[in-house]
Design a protein around this motif. Structure first.
Motif, PDB file in Angstrom:
ATOM      1  N   ILE A 191      -1.612  -1.773   0.434  1.00  0.00           N
ATOM      2  CA  ILE A 191      -1.215  -1.289   1.757  1.00  0.00           C
ATOM      3  C   ILE A 191      -2.456  -1.187   2.635  1.00  0.00           C
ATOM      4  N   VAL A 209      -3.635   0.170   5.458  1.00  0.00           N
ATOM      5  CA  VAL A 209      -3.270   1.247   6.373  1.00  0.00           C
ATOM      6  C   VAL A 209      -4.128   1.256   7.631  1.00  0.00           C
ATOM      7  N   SER A 219       5.318   8.912  -6.834  1.00  0.00           N
ATOM      8  CA  SER A 219       6.447   8.054  -7.199  1.00  0.00           C
ATOM      9  C   SER A 219       6.390   7.610  -8.645  1.00  0.00           C
ATOM     10  N   GLY A 220       5.208   7.681  -9.242  1.00  0.00           N
ATOM     11  CA  GLY A 220       5.045   7.272 -10.632  1.00  0.00           C
ATOM     12  C   GLY A 220       4.083   6.115 -10.812  1.00  0.00           C
ATOM     13  N   ALA A 221       3.524   5.627  -9.690  1.00  0.00           N
ATOM     14  CA  ALA A 221       2.669   4.445  -9.757  1.00  0.00           C
ATOM     15  C   ALA A 221       1.246   4.806 -10.179  1.00  0.00           C
ATOM     16  N   ASP A 261      -0.677  -0.327  -9.674  1.00  0.00           N
ATOM     17  CA  ASP A 261       0.575  -0.635  -8.982  1.00  0.00           C
ATOM     18  C   ASP A 261       0.371  -0.668  -7.472  1.00  0.00           C
ATOM     19  N   VAL A 262      -0.373   0.311  -6.977  1.00  0.00           N
ATOM     20  CA  VAL A 262      -0.546   0.435  -5.521  1.00  0.00           C
ATOM     21  C   VAL A 262      -2.005   0.740  -5.197  1.00  0.00           C
ATOM     22  N   ASP A 307      -1.067  -7.716  -9.519  1.00  0.00           N
ATOM     23  CA  ASP A 307       0.339  -7.553  -9.099  1.00  0.00           C
ATOM     24  C   ASP A 307       0.494  -6.431  -8.084  1.00  0.00           C
ATOM     25  N   THR A 308      -0.615  -5.909  -7.624  1.00  0.00           N
ATOM     26  CA  THR A 308      -0.633  -4.674  -6.847  1.00  0.00           C
ATOM     27  C   THR A 308       0.050  -4.810  -5.487  1.00  0.00           C
ATOM     28  N   GLU A 309       0.761  -3.754  -5.064  1.00  0.00           N
ATOM     29  CA  GLU A 309       1.160  -3.620  -3.668  1.00  0.00           C
ATOM     30  C   GLU A 309      -0.044  -3.041  -2.928  1.00  0.00           C
ATOM     31  N   VAL A 368      -0.968   9.164  -2.240  1.00  0.00           N
ATOM     32  CA  VAL A 368      -0.244  10.322  -2.779  1.00  0.00           C
ATOM     33  C   VAL A 368       1.234   9.963  -2.948  1.00  0.00           C
ATOM     34  N   GLY A 369       1.811   9.343  -1.927  1.00  0.00           N
ATOM     35  CA  GLY A 369       3.225   8.965  -2.002  1.00  0.00           C
ATOM     36  C   GLY A 369       3.497   8.050  -3.184  1.00  0.00           C
ATOM     37  N   ALA A 370       2.610   7.081  -3.367  1.00  0.00           N
ATOM     38  CA  ALA A 370       2.791   6.121  -4.455  1.00  0.00           C
ATOM     39  C   ALA A 370       2.563   6.780  -5.811  1.00  0.00           C
ATOM     40  N   THR A 384      -2.809   9.366   2.085  1.00  0.00           N
ATOM     41  CA  THR A 384      -1.407   9.805   2.107  1.00  0.00           C
ATOM     42  C   THR A 384      -0.512   8.808   1.376  1.00  0.00           C
ATOM     43  N   ALA A 385      -0.709   7.533   1.663  1.00  0.00           N
ATOM     44  CA  ALA A 385       0.090   6.503   0.984  1.00  0.00           C
ATOM     45  C   ALA A 385      -0.198   6.529  -0.516  1.00  0.00           C
TER      46      ALA A 385
END
Lengths: 117, 312, 408
Positions: free
Chosen positions: C66, C68, C84-86, C35-36, C62-64, C79-81, C76-77
């Motif tokens: 980032i 950075v 979130s469930g990704a 996902d990410v 289909d990935t977002e 971890v956030g993703a 960090t991003a």
């Protein structure tokens, strides 16, 4: 009586549940207490909007009902912003004879989950 | 309160719930509580390390009625980037609700200083989120140390007023303008002088697609050495003295949101706070530094109004 | 080609290509379609985010993605993703890994099942872009699973199984998939790839527990915790690590049914009847195996153990494999100045509890820092020292120019 959980029963990922601090009685910190004079209050909501602790109670129509002593820390902002002098500040020592939780809306005490088995 | 129906707002649950452990009369929870009043959509909050983060998440309790995540001190910008990206990616698979708004917050330590790189990266990449800086002009979580947001002459625990050095020697950096220099759609600066201004600005920030930044000056009663009850009064002095200009930058256009009819001298703002008390003792009599503070304010205002349209 | 494998080729479930470790990891990422991805380039892992950017640009995932501004923000991003469930992947090396250090224990504590391509490179200073394990070893107590791959094929296979291992409900622990910088990451060798469909089926979809984005069931991550609770939270986290070897065995078995390749935590080569065993990790293993063969041809019972899973460390397995040996040499590709080198410390520690069954002498060798090659003659010298029993107490250095002559 609740019990501090053993490691097997801890939720994963360091998580806590939303809004669970509503069982934390920050009113215990108070050294002074705001007293609302309902007769003077015009429900302008200045106290409501400026209260750092969301302790001004209103009813559905946005009328001020009182101050939640379970959470109120006694900062005095409500009295300072009141345009009609409806809130006065008194020392907590005036209320020593009160028994039980000062607010009484919430049964769980700070630390109830800590160290008891 | 202009343009905001506060009576209507009383019927809603605020994302920041009761029972948090911020000091009595702290400006930070007021700022965030007011900020959330204007947001209608579901919201996910990311916090940088700081007073507000710690005091709202003392295990096993959380004061967040909405999803909340704290990763570390210097990376709220990156953390919210990851959350927003995950929402986009999983939204395409039909997972989770549409229209979630993402709000990150940090104090001035986590925003002006240690977290600036992470914030700048997130603003540059253009994620759809709002960053709120609750700026009390110093590191309060560790005990009132100076930061890049601490104004000149303020006495902090790492810029103490002594016999030789009269508090902090440097001016605060202008983070609002640094954020605006990223050419993001919306940047604003306000304080607790007028809730409707704060509520409207955050609402606009959140509703604007893309990144937005809101810098909110909030008093810390312990550092500023004020009576907690005087929070609103001090914030009005900050706005009325133009020490903290109230303005916004929408799509590159600066607009002053509040122009005091008759600006009060910045001396009134300084004199009201214990962190400047060393300027006012008889033996010190630092008129030069008080004048310097006024000169700083005037210069900033001139620079700002030269770039800004007056209030319409 | 074994018969099971032949069937797979007929099914067109496998294709074989010349590729590198970096490309193999990137290809696994494409097939996994996370996902990410949030990543920041650093030699020698740069090819992974570069190749993945191509996949994104060409609509193959289909990935977002980032892009950075630093490794700190990358992890960090992630971890956030992940919280979130990704499903989340990234890659880095050396100083990039070191910059991420603060966030690794947070990711582990959040039970964020990130799969991370760690391309091993020496940690400056002095600046050196070649392989040793001085970047990943400082992270051994960060709460992440660490798997060290020998070649590009293993990198690919491990990327696939790591998704399932990290996300398994009994594990929920992030994973470093380590490969040797340049040696594995950039050298081309034949690799068998599964079909996209087979990978999709194998990795399935992530079922996150307590995803941050569930706004109807809000939870808070990253609390401030006093000593009343911290200990229990950490112990709860450690259980995920403790389950990893068991779950890895199950998932490796599933993958082996698709590929015919098995990956136990230890790769034991001619150790059963060996008198002398060298323990090593990653790409230099082949040199040791060759030397063991050569020595066996001369009647010397030599063997090799490659430690694939370093965290959790397979202590029981290595203790069993080494008990009764006349001498063990542990070859570390990183040093612990002032202490015992990381792999040697683990091996010695594992053998301690079985020492009542007979003392096994373990000797510590440091090789290959900053990408220096390990040659067969170096390994032969190690076995000679083992046989002579004159290895000394501290670490010996392999292939080091040394006025005292200790470097040969």
């Amino acid at each position: 009586m609740s019990c501090a959980p053993c490691w097997q029963d801890i939720l994963p990922g360091t998580i806590t549940l939303g809004a669970s601090s509503r069982s934390v009685e920050t009113g215990l910190w108070r050294s002074v207490r705001p007293i609302l004079d309902a007769g003077k209050c015009v429900s302008c909501l200045r106290c409501w909007v400026q209260c750092p602790d969301s302790s001004i109670q209103t009813c559905d129509g946005g009328t001020v009902q009182g101050i939640d002593m379970f959470f109120c820390k006694g900062c005095g902002i409500c009295a300072a912003v009141c345009p009609v002098g409806a809130i006065s500040i008194r020392p907590e020592s005036d209320f020593l004879e009160e028994t039980g939780p000062s607010g009484g809306v919430n049964p769980v005490k700070v630390g109830e989950l800590v160290g008891q088995c | 309160m202009g343009g905001v129906n506060v009576r209507e707002l009383t019927g809603r649950n605020n994302p920041l719930a009761e029972g948090h452990r911020m000091c009595p009369g702290c400006g930070a929870p007021t700022a965030l509580r007011q900020a959330f009043m204007g947001i209608d959509d579901p919201v996910v909050v990311v916090g940088a390390t700081g007073c507000l983060e710690v005091s709202t998440t003392v295990y096993p309790y959380s004061s967040w009625r909405v999803p909340f995540m704290h990763v570390a001190f210097e990376n709220a910008g990156a953390a919210v980037s990851g959350v927003a990206a995950a929402h986009k990616a999983m939204g395409r698979r039909g997972l989770f609700r549409d229209g979630i708004k993402f709000v990150a917050f940090g104090g001035d330590g986590g925003t002006y200083d240690i977290g600036l790189q992470s914030l700048s990266g997130a603003l540059e990449r253009g994620h759809d989120f709002t960053y709120i800086c609750y700026n009390n002009q110093g590191y309060m979580n560790t005990g009132a140390q100076r930061s890049g947001a601490t104004p000149r002459s303020a006495s902090s625990t790492t810029s103490p007023a002594g016999r030789l050095i009269p508090g902090k020697l440097q001016r605060a950096k202008n983070l609002t303008e640094i954020a605006a220099a990223h050419d993001i759609p919306y940047v604003a600066q306000t304080t607790l002088h007028d809730p409707s201004d704060l509520i409207k600005k955050v609402r606009r920030a959140v509703e604007t697609p893309g990144p937005a930044f809101v810098n909110i000056l909030v008093p810390c009663a312990l550092f500023w050495k004020i009576d907690p009850a005087d929070q609103v009064k001090i914030c009005r002095l900050a706005a009325d003295s133009r020490f903290w200009p109230i303005y916004e930058v929408a799509n590159g256009e600066r607009r002053i949101s509040y122009t005091p009819k008759k600006p009060v001298p910045v001396e009134d703002f300084l004199r009201a706070q214990g962190r400047y008390s060393h300027l006012f003792t008889d033996e010190a009599n630092r008129r030069d530094l008080i004048d310097q503070a006024q000169a700083d304010v005037d210069a900033e205002w001139e620079k700002l109004t030269g770039n800004a349209k007056p209030q319409s | 080609m074994g018969s099971a494998e032949a069937v797979l080729f007929e099914d067109k479930r496998l294709r074989r290509e010349m590729t590198s470790g970096n490309m193999a990891f990137a290809e696994a990422m494409r097939q996994i379609n996370p996902d990410v991805v949030a990543a920041y380039p650093i030699t020698p892992s740069t090819e992974i985010p570069m190749k993945f950017a191509e996949f994104v640009a060409n609509g193959l995932v289909d990935t977002e993605y980032i892009t950075v501004e630093s490794e700190h923000s990358a992890i960090t991003a992630c971890v956030g993703a992940s919280v979130s469930g990704a499903r989340v992947m990234t890659a880095s090396s050396a100083n990039g890994v070191a910059l991420m250090h603060e966030i690794f224990p947070i990711a582990a504590a959040f039970r964020a099942p990130i799969v991370f391509g760690l391309v091993n490179r020496s940690l400056g200073a002095p600046v050196n872009i070649n392989c040793d394990h001085s970047d990943s070893m400082p992270e051994r107590d960060s709460g992440w699973i660490q798997i060290y791959c020998e070649d590009a094929q293993e990198v690919y296979d491990t990327a696939l199984l790591s998704i399932r291992l990290a996300e398994h409900k009994d594990v929920l622990t992030p994973i470093f998939v380590c490969q040797d910088g340049f040696i594995t990451s950039h050298c081309y060798e034949p690799v068998e790839f599964l079909s996209d469909e087979a990978v999709k089926e194998f990795v399935g979809l992530r079922e996150a527990v307590y995803p941050l984005l569930d706004v109807d069931n809000p939870v808070s991550y990253g609390s401030f915790v006093t000593s009343e609770y911290y200990f229990e939270i950490k112990r709860n986290q450690i259980e995920g690590m403790n389950n990893a070897i068991r779950v890895d065995g199950e998932i490796s078995g599933d993958l082996a049914r698709l590929t015919g390749r098995e990956y136990p935590p230890l790769d034991c080569y001619r150790t059963d009847d060996a008198d002398y065993v060298a323990v090593i990790m990653s790409s230099a293993t082949g040199v040791v195996k060759d030397v063991a063969d050569e020595l066996r041809a001369r009647g010397i019972k030599a063997g090799c153990i490659r430690v694939r899973m370093f965290r959790p460390f397979p202590s029981k397995e290595i203790s069993a494999a080494l008990s009764g040996k006349k001498g063990v040499a542990v070859l570390d590709r990183s040093a612990s100045p002032g202490g015992v080198s990381p792999l040697a410390a683990e091996v010695k520690s594992a053998l301690y509890m079985s020492c009542r069954d007979g003392f096994v002498p373990v000797f510590e060798f440091i090789y290959g820092l900053g990408g220096r090659d390990l040659f067969p003659d170096d390994v032969k010298a190690v076995f000679e020292k083992l046989r002579a029993g004159n290895c000394g107490c501290g670490a010996s250095y392999i292939g080091l120019r040394d006025k005292m002559g200790g470097g040969d």
